[in-house]
Scaffold this motif. Structure first.
Motif, short mmCIF file in Angstrom:
data_model
loop_
_atom_site.label_atom_id
_atom_site.label_comp_id
_atom_site.label_asym_id
_atom_site.label_seq_id
_atom_site.Cartn_x
_atom_site.Cartn_y
_atom_site.Cartn_z
N TYR A 311 9.70 -54.26 -8.67
CA TYR A 311 8.93 -53.01 -8.62
C TYR A 311 8.59 -52.60 -7.20
N ILE A 312 7.88 -53.46 -6.49
CA ILE A 312 7.45 -53.13 -5.13
C ILE A 312 8.66 -52.94 -4.21
N SER A 313 9.71 -53.74 -4.41
CA SER A 313 10.90 -53.65 -3.56
C SER A 313 11.56 -52.28 -3.65
N LYS A 314 11.34 -51.57 -4.77
CA LYS A 314 11.91 -50.23 -4.93
C LYS A 314 11.01 -49.15 -4.32
N LEU A 315 9.73 -49.49 -4.12
CA LEU A 315 8.78 -48.53 -3.58
C LEU A 315 8.70 -48.60 -2.06
N ALA A 316 8.83 -49.80 -1.51
CA ALA A 316 8.58 -50.03 -0.09
C ALA A 316 9.65 -49.41 0.80
N ASN A 317 9.26 -49.09 2.03
CA ASN A 317 10.20 -48.57 3.02
C ASN A 317 11.12 -49.67 3.54
N GLU A 318 10.56 -50.86 3.71
CA GLU A 318 11.33 -52.02 4.16
C GLU A 318 10.90 -53.22 3.33
N VAL A 319 11.85 -54.13 3.05
CA VAL A 319 11.56 -55.28 2.19
C VAL A 319 12.09 -56.55 2.83
N ILE A 320 11.29 -57.60 2.77
CA ILE A 320 11.73 -58.94 3.15
C ILE A 320 11.64 -59.80 1.89
N PHE A 321 12.79 -60.26 1.42
CA PHE A 321 12.83 -61.09 0.20
C PHE A 321 12.63 -62.56 0.57
N LEU A 322 11.82 -63.23 -0.25
CA LEU A 322 11.51 -64.64 -0.04
C LEU A 322 11.80 -65.42 -1.31
N PRO A 323 12.25 -66.65 -1.20
CA PRO A 323 12.43 -67.47 -2.40
C PRO A 323 11.07 -67.73 -3.05
#
Length: 365
Positions: A311-323
């Motif tokens: 959800y948030i990953s689709k809203l944010a301008n930039e995303v850092i994915f973490l395990p």
């Protein structure tokens, strides 16, 4: 970024952390017996079962570590704990009993504010533990028990490995206190066991480092930044904001995620990005809500989320994915991400992150 480049002390310290964390885990945890190893305490006069209150203190980065220490000590060992800045604690008529324990965090063990409160506590016969890198420091001499951070010399002014290892040691100390108070810790130890390998894999993934570098360049054009987190991630937000201020000279502030609504929302707009630590999946609904509200105010959002977040990953301008990590560990990766963001934003601006303006550091072993 080439992690093999030795030109920067700060960069080297950041990438040294997986092996240092692994060493500290193996030094303090006996996985064959699922038990903690703190001979310094075991061989002392401290009766862990009788402790009725723990006061944590420090200054700067060490104060942020102290905040985490109080949070995790209460959570795991169920001992009432509080944190206060060392200079404030010295001037306050703080409450204590014969069973109060003072835990001081100080990388150098030489900060004047720290030494003052430790001397004051000694005059009150308060049992003291100091967490420091220097066994020969004044703080180590005053304390009843010295616990080494075991980071080795940290030459960069901005603390990185000393902070992460202090957090790990505070977590381990909380587990030891829990064990001494007959609280089961086996689940926590199982959670910790494979963390160093996971951290090493994350830092060795070129796509992760490239993404952080890209976002650092994005942040370098701004003059103000908010950093958000809840629970143990709040201390990450505070430390992340401090690292950004120290290395980039950008004004950054760390807030508890919900606290942003109470006043600071008035500052939001297109020129103030918000970095949110949202990898705590237990608070997913609240994190989605605050991100929506931040976006409605016009601020860009940089989100740190787990790989499976949708959800948030689709809203944010930039995303850092973490395990995804167990709850007691989910602050470590965002912390190291903030260190890398600070370092690379500093480079993008044209600063030298190893030589910081108006700042100095005591290095003593």
């Amino acid at each position: 970024m080439n992690k093999d480049n030795k030109s920067s002390s700060m960069k080297k310290d950041i990438f040294d952390q997986p092996k240092l964390i692994e060493k500290l885990i193996n030094n303090r945890i006996d996985f064959s017996r699922y038990s903690m190893n703190f001979p310094e305490i075991k061989n002392s006069s401290l009766n862990v079962s009788s402790i009725d209150r723990v006061i944590f203190t420090g200054m700067g980065t060490s104060y942020n570590a102290a905040l985490y220490g109080a949070n995790i000590m209460e959570k795991i060992s169920k001992i009432p704990s509080k944190t206060q800045n060392a200079s404030e604690l010295y001037h306050n008529d703080y409450f204590y009993t014969k069973n109060t324990l003072l835990i001081t965090i100080s990388q150098s063990g030489e900060s004047s504010d720290v030494i003052e409160i430790m001397k004051s506590a000694k005059s009150k016969n308060i049992f003291q533990i100091v967490i420091s890198e220097s066994k020969s420091s004044e703080a180590a001499k005053i304390s009843d028990i010295f616990l080494p951070i075991t980071s080795g010399i940290e030459n960069s002014i901005a603390a990185t490995k000393t902070y992460s290892l202090s957090l790990l040691l505070l977590l381990q100390l909380s587990l030891y206190f829990a064990e001494m108070r007959k609280i089961s810790i086996s689940k926590y130890l199982e959670d910790i066991k494979d963390f160093p390998c996971l951290l090493s894999r994350y830092l060795n993934e070129t796509k992760n480092i490239n993404n952080i570098n890209k976002i650092a360049r994005y942040l370098s054009k701004y003059n103000n930044i908010f950093c958000l987190g809840r629970g143990s991630l709040f201390t990450v937000a505070l430390e992340g904001a401090l690292k950004i201020k120290e290395t980039t000279y950008i004004h950054a502030e760390g807030y508890n995620t919900e606290e942003l609504r109470h006043g600071p929302f008035a500052l939001l707009g297109k020129n103030i990005p918000v970095i949110i630590c949202a990898n705590d999946n237990l608070q997913k609904g609240k994190n989605v809500s605050i991100v929506n509200d931040i976006i409605s105010c016009g601020s860009p959002v940089i989100a740190l989320v787990t790989d499976r977040e949708k959800y948030i990953s689709k809203l944010a301008n930039e995303v850092i994915f973490l395990p995804e990590l167990p709850e007691i560990l989910h602050h470590f990766l965002p912390l190291i991400v903030f260190q890398l963001l600070s370092y690379n934003t500093s480079i993008a601006i044209g600063n030298n992150p190893d030589k910081l303006r108006n700042l100095s550091k005591i290095i003593k072993i």
